[in-house]
Write an enzyme that holds these catalytic residues in place. Structure first.
Site, PDB file in Angstrom:
ATOM      1  N   ALA A 111       0.857  -1.201   0.000  1.00  0.00           N
ATOM      2  CA  ALA A 111       0.000   0.000   0.000  1.00  0.00           C
ATOM      3  C   ALA A 111       0.884   1.239   0.000  1.00  0.00           C
ATOM      4  O   ALA A 111       1.831   1.330   0.780  1.00  0.00           O
ATOM      5  CB  ALA A 111      -0.891   0.006   1.240  1.00  0.00           C
TER       6      ALA A 111
ATOM      7  N   GLN B 117       1.182   5.675  -1.679  1.00  0.00           N
ATOM      8  CA  GLN B 117       0.918   6.703  -2.686  1.00  0.00           C
ATOM      9  C   GLN B 117       2.096   6.520  -3.641  1.00  0.00           C
ATOM     10  O   GLN B 117       3.208   6.959  -3.356  1.00  0.00           O
ATOM     11  CB  GLN B 117       0.906   8.078  -2.009  1.00  0.00           C
ATOM     12  CG  GLN B 117       0.423   9.222  -2.862  1.00  0.00           C
ATOM     13  CD  GLN B 117       1.220   9.458  -4.141  1.00  0.00           C
ATOM     14  OE1 GLN B 117       0.884   8.926  -5.220  1.00  0.00           O
ATOM     15  NE2 GLN B 117       2.284  10.227  -4.043  1.00  0.00           N
TER      16      GLN B 117
ATOM     17  N   THR C  65      12.120   0.901  -3.410  1.00  0.00           N
ATOM     18  CA  THR C  65      12.071   1.287  -4.831  1.00  0.00           C
ATOM     19  C   THR C  65      13.398   1.849  -5.337  1.00  0.00           C
ATOM     20  O   THR C  65      14.144   2.479  -4.573  1.00  0.00           O
ATOM     21  CB  THR C  65      10.970   2.359  -5.021  1.00  0.00           C
ATOM     22  OG1 THR C  65      11.177   3.025  -6.268  1.00  0.00           O
ATOM     23  CG2 THR C  65      10.998   3.415  -3.936  1.00  0.00           C
TER      24      THR C  65
ATOM     25  N   TYR D  65       8.154  11.415  -2.903  1.00  0.00           N
ATOM     26  CA  TYR D  65       7.912   9.971  -2.936  1.00  0.00           C
ATOM     27  C   TYR D  65       9.178   9.211  -2.532  1.00  0.00           C
ATOM     28  O   TYR D  65       9.150   8.331  -1.674  1.00  0.00           O
ATOM     29  CB  TYR D  65       7.466   9.545  -4.344  1.00  0.00           C
ATOM     30  CG  TYR D  65       7.428   8.037  -4.534  1.00  0.00           C
ATOM     31  CD1 TYR D  65       6.354   7.287  -4.084  1.00  0.00           C
ATOM     32  CD2 TYR D  65       8.493   7.365  -5.137  1.00  0.00           C
ATOM     33  CE1 TYR D  65       6.328   5.904  -4.236  1.00  0.00           C
ATOM     34  CE2 TYR D  65       8.473   5.987  -5.289  1.00  0.00           C
ATOM     35  CZ  TYR D  65       7.389   5.262  -4.836  1.00  0.00           C
ATOM     36  OH  TYR D  65       7.372   3.897  -4.979  1.00  0.00           O
TER      37      TYR D  65
HETATM   38  O1  F7E Z   1       7.634   7.694 -15.016  1.00  0.00           O
HETATM   39  C1  F7E Z   1       8.729  10.118 -17.552  1.00  0.00           C
HETATM   40  C2  F7E Z   1       8.784  10.530 -16.076  1.00  0.00           C
HETATM   41  O2  F7E Z   1       5.511   7.676 -13.691  1.00  0.00           O
HETATM   42  C3  F7E Z   1       8.753   7.152 -15.680  1.00  0.00           C
HETATM   43  C4  F7E Z   1       6.444   4.077  -9.825  1.00  0.00           C
HETATM   44  O3  F7E Z   1       5.897   2.777  -9.852  1.00  0.00           O
HETATM   45  O4  F7E Z   1       8.525   3.270 -10.701  1.00  0.00           O
HETATM   46  C5  F7E Z   1       7.497   4.223 -10.914  1.00  0.00           C
HETATM   47  O5  F7E Z   1       8.022   5.543 -10.862  1.00  0.00           O
HETATM   48  C6  F7E Z   1       9.495   8.247 -16.398  1.00  0.00           C
HETATM   49  C7  F7E Z   1       9.769   9.497 -15.546  1.00  0.00           C
HETATM   50  O6  F7E Z   1       7.343   5.967 -13.214  1.00  0.00           O
HETATM   51  C8  F7E Z   1       5.467  11.148 -18.777  1.00  0.00           C
HETATM   52  O7  F7E Z   1       9.222  11.888 -15.967  1.00  0.00           O
HETATM   53  C9  F7E Z   1       7.534  11.302 -19.414  1.00  0.00           C
HETATM   54  O8  F7E Z   1      11.085   9.914 -15.775  1.00  0.00           O
HETATM   55  O9  F7E Z   1       6.018   5.737 -15.227  1.00  0.00           O
HETATM   56  P1  F7E Z   1       6.518   6.757 -14.295  1.00  0.00           P
HETATM   57  P2  F7E Z   1       8.456   6.388 -12.132  1.00  0.00           P
HETATM   58  O10 F7E Z   1       8.371   7.815 -11.785  1.00  0.00           O
HETATM   59  O11 F7E Z   1       9.761   5.896 -12.659  1.00  0.00           O
HETATM   60  C10 F7E Z   1       9.210   3.364  -9.447  1.00  0.00           C
HETATM   61  C11 F7E Z   1      10.175   2.215  -9.363  1.00  0.00           C
HETATM   62  C12 F7E Z   1       8.285   3.477  -8.290  1.00  0.00           C
HETATM   63  O12 F7E Z   1       8.606   3.045  -7.197  1.00  0.00           O
HETATM   64  C13 F7E Z   1       7.074   4.332  -8.462  1.00  0.00           C
HETATM   65  O13 F7E Z   1       6.098   4.029  -7.464  1.00  0.00           O
HETATM   66  O14 F7E Z   1       8.682   8.692 -17.485  1.00  0.00           O
HETATM   67  N1  F7E Z   1       7.538  10.620 -18.250  1.00  0.00           N
HETATM   68  N2  F7E Z   1       6.287  11.645 -19.753  1.00  0.00           N
HETATM   69  C14 F7E Z   1       6.259  10.492 -17.826  1.00  0.00           C
HETATM   70  N3  F7E Z   1       5.749   9.871 -16.753  1.00  0.00           N
HETATM   71  C15 F7E Z   1       4.390   9.896 -16.604  1.00  0.00           C
HETATM   72  N4  F7E Z   1       3.839   9.253 -15.545  1.00  0.00           N
HETATM   73  N5  F7E Z   1       3.574  10.554 -17.504  1.00  0.00           N
HETATM   74  C16 F7E Z   1       4.062  11.183 -18.608  1.00  0.00           C
HETATM   75  O15 F7E Z   1       3.325  11.774 -19.398  1.00  0.00           O
END
Ligand code: F7E
Length: 343
Positions: free
Chosen positions: A81, A83, A125, A149
């Protein structure tokens, strides 16, 4: 029969882990927050909704966690669980700290009081490494969190380690790099790409918009990682493990893999916020950059080294990132074609 308690069972990892543990012969109790509607979509999709017991729990309320432990009497607790959206944590730093870090202290204290012999898996993570630029990150790499986070997850990680050392409890941290699947939340970048490309392939004219497409991640398949969580809990001694593929590609490359799986031929043009992508076959604009999606602080590159997990747990990821993109985009295409809702 062993009992596993999974907090956050309605999420991607909760659903895959529940199925894995049921197949291993466990009684599975899953927790979710009290809300007007019960979102069991992912459990339904895996066909296991009727095989798990659902308990209502509020991770911000100590008494609620205590009662859940007393009532379910778990042998193993998987704390999934959270955010979990990095982008949203910049706007909700205090809630993120409460839900992801202080809540872990509540859980650790409750376990210590109710049954200190119970085992705990804490979802750590790769975001904890954040700004560390290393070719390969492992359990001994330094943390440099770049978001609220990541800060909250470092605190939870340290608390979990401390209970292991101070109280001799079986507590392990799974330092998981990004792991995706057709059950991934639609706001994470891989799923955002696959749902939108599927929509475009089925005739929608509106392009997908993304933020920083040069960010690089080590993306694996969620089901492989949930198997790894369980392996950590079956060891004689608790320890922390990195789970990763060791391959890192950019958001741009993931987009390209997914588009190609739908038969598109992508051409990128322009630079920075003015960059666009077209499908050569149809001439359609399929991608634009939206600077509003940029994060106040970005994690540019993450590559994990899972050699400890390979050595001690016999864990290896099976699905490659190109296969992952294909599995996800084909599933979204089929869902949309059949008129099914996107999970
Ligand atoms: O972003 C870029 C964004 O939101 C990946 C969570 O499960 O994995 C996840 O965290 C990358 C980043 O995942 C968009 O800037 C570009 O560099 O899919 P994400 P995250 O931030 O890596 C880790 C291991 C965790 O623990 C977290 O809980 O993609 N990006 N354009 C974007 N990201 C999003 N969401 N949306 C866009 O439009």
């Amino acid at each position: 029969m062993k009992t596993a308690l999974i907090t956050g069972i309605t999420g991607q990892d909760g659903a895959y882990l529940a199925r894995h543990l049921l197949n291993e012969g466990y009684r599975v109790v899953g927790t979710r927050r009290r809300s007007a509607s019960t979102n069991t979509g992912r459990l339904d999709e895996l066909g296991i909704t009727d095989r798990v017991e659902i308990a209502t729990i509020e991770m911000l309320e100590f008494g609620s966690i205590l009662s859940a432990l007393q009532e379910s009497q778990p042998d193993e607790i998987y704390n999934l669980a959270a955010q979990s959206f990095v982008g949203a944590s910049f706007g909700q730093p205090i809630f993120t700290m409460e839900a992801n870090a202080v809540a872990v202290y509540r859980l650790l204290e409750a376990i210590r009081i109710v049954n200190p012999e119970a085992r705990l898996y804490q979802a750590s993570t790769s975001e904890m490494f954040g700004g560390i630029s290393a070719d390969s990150l492992n359990e001994t790499s330094r943390f440099y969190p770049k978001s609220p986070y990541a800060v909250s997850k470092v605190a939870a990680h340290m608390a979990t380690t401390n209970y292991r050392e101070a109280h001799g409890m079986f507590c392990c941290n799974g330092i998981l790099f990004n792991h995706e699947s057709p059950l991934r939340g639609a706001e994470f970048v891989t799923r955002k790409i696959t749902t939108n490309l599927a929509r475009i392939a089925l005739g929608d004219e509106r392009p997908l918009t993304l933020g920083n497409i040069d960010a690089r991640r080590d993306w694996g398949y969620a089901e492989d990682y949930c198997r790894g969580m369980h392996l950590m809990m079956t060891r004689g001694e608790a320890s922390d493990y990195v789970l990763a593929t060791g391959v890192s590609i950019s958001v741009r490359d993931f987009f390209q893999h997914a588009a190609e799986a739908l038969g598109m031929e992508i051409i990128f043009e322009g630079e920075g916020a003015a960059e666009v992508a077209h499908d050569r076959k149809t001439g359609k604009c399929v991608l634009r950059i939206d600077p509003d999606q940029y994060r106040p602080a970005e994690v540019n590159t993450l590559i994990g080294d899972a050699s400890k997990a390979r050595r001690e747990l016999g864990w290896t990821p099976i699905i490659s990132v190109a296969e992952l993109a294909e599995i996800m985009v084909r599933k979204d295409y089929d869902r949309l074609k059949k008129g099914e809702a996107i999970l």
